[in-house]
Design a protein around this motif. Structure first.
Motif, mmCIF file in Angstrom:
data_model
loop_
_atom_site.group_PDB
_atom_site.id
_atom_site.type_symbol
_atom_site.label_atom_id
_atom_site.label_comp_id
_atom_site.label_asym_id
_atom_site.label_seq_id
_atom_site.Cartn_x
_atom_site.Cartn_y
_atom_site.Cartn_z
ATOM 1 N N GLY A 97 0.827 -1.191 0.000
ATOM 2 C CA GLY A 97 0.000 0.000 0.000
ATOM 3 C C GLY A 97 0.856 1.233 0.000
ATOM 4 N N PRO A 98 0.311 2.346 -0.474
ATOM 5 C CA PRO A 98 1.121 3.552 -0.559
ATOM 6 C C PRO A 98 1.408 4.156 0.806
ATOM 7 C CG PRO A 98 -1.134 4.033 -1.154
ATOM 8 C CD PRO A 98 -1.049 2.547 -0.936
ATOM 9 N N ALA A 99 2.541 4.784 0.922
ATOM 10 C CA ALA A 99 2.874 5.528 2.125
ATOM 11 C C ALA A 99 2.003 6.783 2.139
ATOM 12 C CB ALA A 99 4.345 5.900 2.125
ATOM 13 N N ALA A 100 1.848 7.384 3.277
ATOM 14 C CA ALA A 100 1.045 8.597 3.380
ATOM 15 C C ALA A 100 1.549 9.628 2.386
ATOM 16 C CB ALA A 100 1.118 9.143 4.801
ATOM 17 N N GLY A 101 0.641 10.115 1.540
ATOM 18 C CA GLY A 101 1.008 11.142 0.584
ATOM 19 C C GLY A 101 1.595 10.614 -0.709
ATOM 20 N N SER A 102 1.704 9.304 -0.885
ATOM 21 C CA SER A 102 2.257 8.753 -2.114
ATOM 22 C C SER A 102 1.298 8.996 -3.270
ATOM 23 C CB SER A 102 2.510 7.251 -1.966
ATOM 24 O OG SER A 102 2.968 6.713 -3.192
ATOM 25 N N THR A 103 1.856 9.293 -4.436
ATOM 26 C CA THR A 103 1.023 9.487 -5.616
ATOM 27 C C THR A 103 0.886 8.215 -6.441
ATOM 28 O OG1 THR A 103 2.900 10.222 -6.953
ATOM 29 C CG2 THR A 103 1.673 11.924 -5.757
ATOM 30 N N ILE A 104 1.537 7.158 -6.035
ATOM 31 C CA ILE A 104 1.429 5.892 -6.758
ATOM 32 C C ILE A 104 0.158 5.188 -6.294
ATOM 33 C CG2 ILE A 104 2.488 3.659 -7.266
ATOM 34 C CD1 ILE A 104 5.202 4.907 -6.658
ATOM 35 N N PRO A 105 -0.736 4.853 -7.213
ATOM 36 C CA PRO A 105 -1.951 4.127 -6.820
ATOM 37 C C PRO A 105 -1.598 2.794 -6.159
ATOM 38 C CG PRO A 105 -2.094 4.888 -9.102
ATOM 39 C CD PRO A 105 -0.682 5.129 -8.645
ATOM 40 N N PRO A 106 -2.395 2.368 -5.185
ATOM 41 C CA PRO A 106 -2.083 1.134 -4.448
ATOM 42 C C PRO A 106 -1.870 -0.082 -5.351
ATOM 43 C CG PRO A 106 -3.899 2.271 -3.403
ATOM 44 C CD PRO A 106 -3.600 3.017 -4.667
ATOM 45 N N GLU A 107 -2.694 -0.220 -6.393
ATOM 46 C CA GLU A 107 -2.546 -1.390 -7.263
ATOM 47 C C GLU A 107 -1.244 -1.345 -8.057
ATOM 48 O OE1 GLU A 107 -4.906 1.797 -9.216
ATOM 49 O OE2 GLU A 107 -5.196 0.727 -7.343
ATOM 50 N N GLU A 108 -0.804 -0.138 -8.426
ATOM 51 C CA GLU A 108 0.466 0.014 -9.130
ATOM 52 C C GLU A 108 1.635 -0.287 -8.197
ATOM 53 O OE1 GLU A 108 3.390 1.186 -12.108
ATOM 54 O OE2 GLU A 108 1.408 0.265 -12.109
ATOM 55 N N LEU A 109 1.555 0.177 -6.955
ATOM 56 C CA LEU A 109 2.611 -0.087 -5.983
ATOM 57 C C LEU A 109 2.700 -1.585 -5.691
ATOM 58 C CD1 LEU A 109 4.805 1.212 -4.304
ATOM 59 C CD2 LEU A 109 3.124 1.563 -2.498
ATOM 60 N N THR A 110 1.557 -2.245 -5.603
ATOM 61 C CA THR A 110 1.548 -3.688 -5.391
ATOM 62 C C THR A 110 2.202 -4.399 -6.572
ATOM 63 O OG1 THR A 110 -0.406 -3.587 -3.995
ATOM 64 C CG2 THR A 110 0.076 -5.711 -5.027
ATOM 65 N N ARG A 111 1.844 -3.991 -7.798
ATOM 66 C CA ARG A 111 2.441 -4.609 -8.982
ATOM 67 C C ARG A 111 3.944 -4.399 -9.003
ATOM 68 N NH1 ARG A 111 4.870 -3.384 -13.437
ATOM 69 N NH2 ARG A 111 4.540 -1.158 -13.213
ATOM 70 N N LEU A 112 4.389 -3.155 -8.758
ATOM 71 C CA LEU A 112 5.823 -2.872 -8.749
ATOM 72 C C LEU A 112 6.544 -3.723 -7.702
ATOM 73 C CD1 LEU A 112 6.009 1.019 -9.103
ATOM 74 C CD2 LEU A 112 7.012 -0.661 -10.657
#
Length: 136
Positions: free
Chosen positions: A24-39
């Protein structure tokens, strides 16, 4: 910046459990959660293609990856160690890690830093790695 910190990983736990917080994204992250999970998933898969030439297990399951940071621009910073400071591939392994992660779609840049604090111990290995080396 999303940070996955493996320094406090419990002994003999699976590496996947230790990196799960990157889902999941850190507070204030602009990366969508699904993209962060994929990465995160693809970076872990890439790390699992890099093997320590002296031990029949990949560097991720060996517990050599201490921290992975993915910033909002998808730049990846990695802190890793070696099984021993005098490892014969010390000069090459960070490049192997950098190249593996750079192959992940969406990653902009990769920086790998070797650290030796805390020192690596066999207790950092996952059960999978312990089985691979015959210790479990």
């Amino acid at each position: 910046m999303d940070e996955t910190d493996l320094k406090a990983a419990p002994a003999a736990s699976t590496a996947e459990a230790n990196i799960a917080m990157a889902g999941g994204p850190a507070a204030g992250s602009t990366i969508p959660p699904e993209e962060l999970t994929r990465l995160t998933d693809e970076i872990v898969a890439a790390l699992k293609t890099v093997y320590d030439p002296e031990i029949p297990a990949d560097i991720y399951e060996l517990g050599l990856i201490y921290k992975i940071d993915i910033d909002d621009d998808r730049n990846v910073d990695v802190e890793m160690t070696l099984t021993a400071p005098g490892c014969p591939v010390a000069g090459e392994m960070p490049t192997w890690v950098e190249n593996a992660i750079a192959s992940v779609g969406g990653v902009q840049s990769v920086k790998v830093e070797l650290v030796f604090d805390p020192p690596w111990t066999p207790e950092r290995m996952s059960e999978e790695a312990q089985v691979a080396v015959g210790w479990y």
